[in-house]
Motif scaffolding. Structure first.
Motif, PDB file in Angstrom:
ATOM      1  N   LEU A 167       4.228  -8.292   0.317  1.00  0.00           N
ATOM      2  CA  LEU A 167       4.989  -7.542   1.317  1.00  0.00           C
ATOM      3  C   LEU A 167       4.472  -6.115   1.327  1.00  0.00           C
ATOM      4  N   VAL A 168       4.229  -5.587   2.516  1.00  0.00           N
ATOM      5  CA  VAL A 168       3.573  -4.281   2.642  1.00  0.00           C
ATOM      6  C   VAL A 168       4.328  -3.398   3.632  1.00  0.00           C
ATOM      7  N   ILE A 169       3.934  -2.136   3.664  1.00  0.00           N
ATOM      8  CA  ILE A 169       4.506  -1.180   4.625  1.00  0.00           C
ATOM      9  C   ILE A 169       3.429  -0.845   5.643  1.00  0.00           C
ATOM     10  N   ILE A 170       3.789  -0.936   6.917  1.00  0.00           N
ATOM     11  CA  ILE A 170       2.812  -0.762   7.988  1.00  0.00           C
ATOM     12  C   ILE A 170       3.194   0.385   8.925  1.00  0.00           C
ATOM     13  N   ALA A 171       2.190   0.904   9.587  1.00  0.00           N
ATOM     14  CA  ALA A 171       2.378   1.922  10.629  1.00  0.00           C
ATOM     15  C   ALA A 171       1.323   1.681  11.698  1.00  0.00           C
ATOM     16  N   SER A 172       1.503   2.274  12.844  1.00  0.00           N
ATOM     17  CA  SER A 172       0.470   2.188  13.875  1.00  0.00           C
ATOM     18  C   SER A 172      -0.751   2.985  13.421  1.00  0.00           C
ATOM     19  N   THR A 173      -1.901   2.663  13.956  1.00  0.00           N
ATOM     20  CA  THR A 173      -3.124   3.371  13.560  1.00  0.00           C
ATOM     21  C   THR A 173      -3.093   4.827  14.000  1.00  0.00           C
ATOM     22  N   ALA A 174      -2.193   5.160  14.937  1.00  0.00           N
ATOM     23  CA  ALA A 174      -2.082   6.550  15.392  1.00  0.00           C
ATOM     24  C   ALA A 174      -1.103   7.366  14.549  1.00  0.00           C
ATOM     25  N   HIS A 175      -0.402   6.719  13.653  1.00  0.00           N
ATOM     26  CA  HIS A 175       0.606   7.413  12.841  1.00  0.00           C
ATOM     27  C   HIS A 175      -0.088   8.301  11.811  1.00  0.00           C
ATOM     28  N   PRO A 176       0.412   9.508  11.581  1.00  0.00           N
ATOM     29  CA  PRO A 176      -0.219  10.420  10.600  1.00  0.00           C
ATOM     30  C   PRO A 176      -0.363   9.812   9.202  1.00  0.00           C
ATOM     31  N   LEU A 177       0.605   9.013   8.771  1.00  0.00           N
ATOM     32  CA  LEU A 177       0.526   8.435   7.430  1.00  0.00           C
ATOM     33  C   LEU A 177      -0.624   7.447   7.291  1.00  0.00           C
ATOM     34  N   SER A 178      -1.050   6.859   8.408  1.00  0.00           N
ATOM     35  CA  SER A 178      -2.113   5.852   8.335  1.00  0.00           C
ATOM     36  C   SER A 178      -3.463   6.471   7.990  1.00  0.00           C
ATOM     37  N   ARG A 179      -3.554   7.774   8.086  1.00  0.00           N
ATOM     38  CA  ARG A 179      -4.824   8.450   7.761  1.00  0.00           C
ATOM     39  C   ARG A 179      -4.877   8.955   6.321  1.00  0.00           C
ATOM     40  N   LEU A 180      -3.762   8.793   5.589  1.00  0.00           N
ATOM     41  CA  LEU A 180      -3.721   9.271   4.212  1.00  0.00           C
ATOM     42  C   LEU A 180      -4.267   8.217   3.259  1.00  0.00           C
ATOM     43  N   PRO A 181      -5.062   8.638   2.247  1.00  0.00           N
ATOM     44  CA  PRO A 181      -5.601   7.661   1.289  1.00  0.00           C
ATOM     45  C   PRO A 181      -4.512   7.053   0.411  1.00  0.00           C
ATOM     46  N   THR A 246       2.005 -11.987   8.127  1.00  0.00           N
ATOM     47  CA  THR A 246       2.297 -11.939   9.567  1.00  0.00           C
ATOM     48  C   THR A 246       1.317 -11.050  10.334  1.00  0.00           C
ATOM     49  N   LEU A 247       0.353 -10.432   9.666  1.00  0.00           N
ATOM     50  CA  LEU A 247      -0.378  -9.314  10.262  1.00  0.00           C
ATOM     51  C   LEU A 247      -1.814  -9.598  10.686  1.00  0.00           C
ATOM     52  N   GLY A 248      -2.286 -10.827  10.537  1.00  0.00           N
ATOM     53  CA  GLY A 248      -3.707 -11.106  10.738  1.00  0.00           C
ATOM     54  C   GLY A 248      -4.283 -10.563  12.035  1.00  0.00           C
ATOM     55  N   LEU A 256      -2.520  -2.063  13.888  1.00  0.00           N
ATOM     56  CA  LEU A 256      -1.642  -1.696  12.792  1.00  0.00           C
ATOM     57  C   LEU A 256      -2.471  -1.420  11.556  1.00  0.00           C
ATOM     58  N   ARG A 257      -1.887  -0.667  10.639  1.00  0.00           N
ATOM     59  CA  ARG A 257      -2.568  -0.385   9.383  1.00  0.00           C
ATOM     60  C   ARG A 257      -1.572  -0.535   8.236  1.00  0.00           C
ATOM     61  N   ILE A 258      -2.034  -1.098   7.134  1.00  0.00           N
ATOM     62  CA  ILE A 258      -1.214  -1.192   5.931  1.00  0.00           C
ATOM     63  C   ILE A 258      -1.303   0.139   5.194  1.00  0.00           C
ATOM     64  N   LEU A 259      -0.156   0.771   4.978  1.00  0.00           N
ATOM     65  CA  LEU A 259      -0.132   2.046   4.259  1.00  0.00           C
ATOM     66  C   LEU A 259      -0.313   1.802   2.759  1.00  0.00           C
ATOM     67  N   LYS A 260      -1.074   2.675   2.126  1.00  0.00           N
ATOM     68  CA  LYS A 260      -1.311   2.556   0.682  1.00  0.00           C
ATOM     69  C   LYS A 260      -0.201   3.284  -0.065  1.00  0.00           C
ATOM     70  N   VAL A 261       0.971   2.653  -0.059  1.00  0.00           N
ATOM     71  CA  VAL A 261       2.161   3.227  -0.690  1.00  0.00           C
ATOM     72  C   VAL A 261       2.224   2.778  -2.143  1.00  0.00           C
ATOM     73  N   GLU A 262       2.532   3.736  -3.028  1.00  0.00           N
ATOM     74  CA  GLU A 262       2.632   3.387  -4.438  1.00  0.00           C
ATOM     75  C   GLU A 262       3.686   2.285  -4.626  1.00  0.00           C
ATOM     76  N   GLY A 263       3.347   1.306  -5.460  1.00  0.00           N
ATOM     77  CA  GLY A 263       4.269   0.208  -5.703  1.00  0.00           C
ATOM     78  C   GLY A 263       4.128  -0.950  -4.740  1.00  0.00           C
ATOM     79  N   THR A 264       3.207  -0.834  -3.792  1.00  0.00           N
ATOM     80  CA  THR A 264       2.971  -1.937  -2.857  1.00  0.00           C
ATOM     81  C   THR A 264       1.527  -2.420  -3.004  1.00  0.00           C
TER      82      THR A 264
END
Length: 303
Positions: A167-181, A246-248, A256-264
């Motif tokens: 299970l992951v956290i997602i955002a649109s590719t235009a979202h500011p968080l999607s550009r963070l490592p 669900t994201l293929g 969409l982009r999977i955010l690299k959130v700690e713990g996920t």
């Protein structure tokens, strides 16, 4: 009860399960009047009321509750007899009713297709719904097996984990968080979350994830389908906690982009589940073995 017909018991079982003559008519492709007539005749045979109406709601009487338990046993015994006779005749066929948690609908049809390649004569009925409904279908013996995440703790069930479920956290590719490592969980506190409805396994996992990290998420929208959630995230309405299975298509299309959130990713497991008292017919046993032995390799292709 000796004069009751199998058809009356079938109709009673469906009406009692849904507590609605209208839903029973819809499920059985009969008129409301036909359902009412069959129930009335069954009540005459049994010599007691099986349903009572309070306001606009329908409830089972005590006699109805007792009869429902016996009816389910009778219908299940008839089904098992049918399967046993088919096996005795050397036929490869059989019937399977499978309940699928809605998040698993992205891979379950593919698994069934693979199973049918080796068991082409088996007839399969697949029902897709949320976790609460899948639990009810299992408990009521309305399905033979279920494909779901966490098995129901309240049910006397046999469950086997057959594949990881990230299970992951997602955002649109235009979202500011999607550009963070990397993204800290605290960075999500002010983000608008688009979530599944209460009763969903994904919703429960999300609530556990944030509770364990003492973060209170901002829930902006609640939706009953993963497709609606993904489209809302693509449109920039918020972020979401969702199954990676669900994201293929959206990941390949870079919508969409999977955010690299700690713990996920939060790792759960997919399970194949049946009631402990469920008799495994040849068809059910073949499907159970397929899910345990073959399905894991199929799911690895999705992540």
């Amino acid at each position: 009860m000796r004069n009751a017909t199998i058809r009356q018991l079938q109709i009673f079982s469906v009406a009692a399960s849904h507590l609605s003559f209208a839903r029973a008519a819809e499920k059985l492709h009969l008129t409301h009047a036909a359902i009412s007539l069959q129930i009335k005749q069954l009540e005459e045979v049994s010599g007691t009321l099986l349903f009572e109406r309070i306001g606009k709601r329908v409830f089972l009487t005590e006699a109805g509750e007792i009869l429902l338990g016996h009816t389910r046993q009778i219908l299940q015994s008839l089904k098992e007899a049918d399967e046993a006779l088919l096996a005795l005749k050397g036929l490869k066929g059989g019937r399977i009713a499978v309940a699928v948690a809605s998040t698993a609908e992205y891979f379950a049809p593919g698994l069934l297709a693979e199973f049918r390649k080796t068991q082409a004569d088996v007839r399969i009925r697949m029902l897709i719904d949320n976790r609460d409904t899948v639990n009810r279908l299992l408990a009521g013996n309305e399905v033979d097996l279920a494909i779901m995440g966490r098995p129901p703790a309240e049910l006397d069930a046999v469950a086997v984990a057959f594949a990881p479920h990230p299970l992951v956290i997602i955002a649109s590719t235009a979202h500011p968080l999607s550009r963070l490592p990397n993204v800290a969980v605290e960075d999500l506190a002010d983000e608008m979350l688009i979530v599944r409805e209460s009763g969903s396994g994904t919703r429960s996992a999300m609530e556990e994830f944030f509770l364990e990290r003492s973060v209170k998420p901002r829930i902006g929208m609640e939706m009953g389908s993963n497709e609606a959630i993904k489209q809302a995230v693509v449109a920039g309405l918020g972020i979401s906690f969702i199954s990676q299975h669900t994201l293929g298509l959206e990941l390949k299309a870079e919508r969409l982009r999977i955010l690299k959130v700690e713990g996920t990713p939060v790792m759960r497991r997919w399970h194949i589940v049946r009631h402990k008292s469920k008799h495994l017919t040849p068809a059910l046993a073949a499907f159970w073995d397929f899910m345990v032995e073959v399905a894991p390799a199929q799911l690895r292709k999705l992540v």
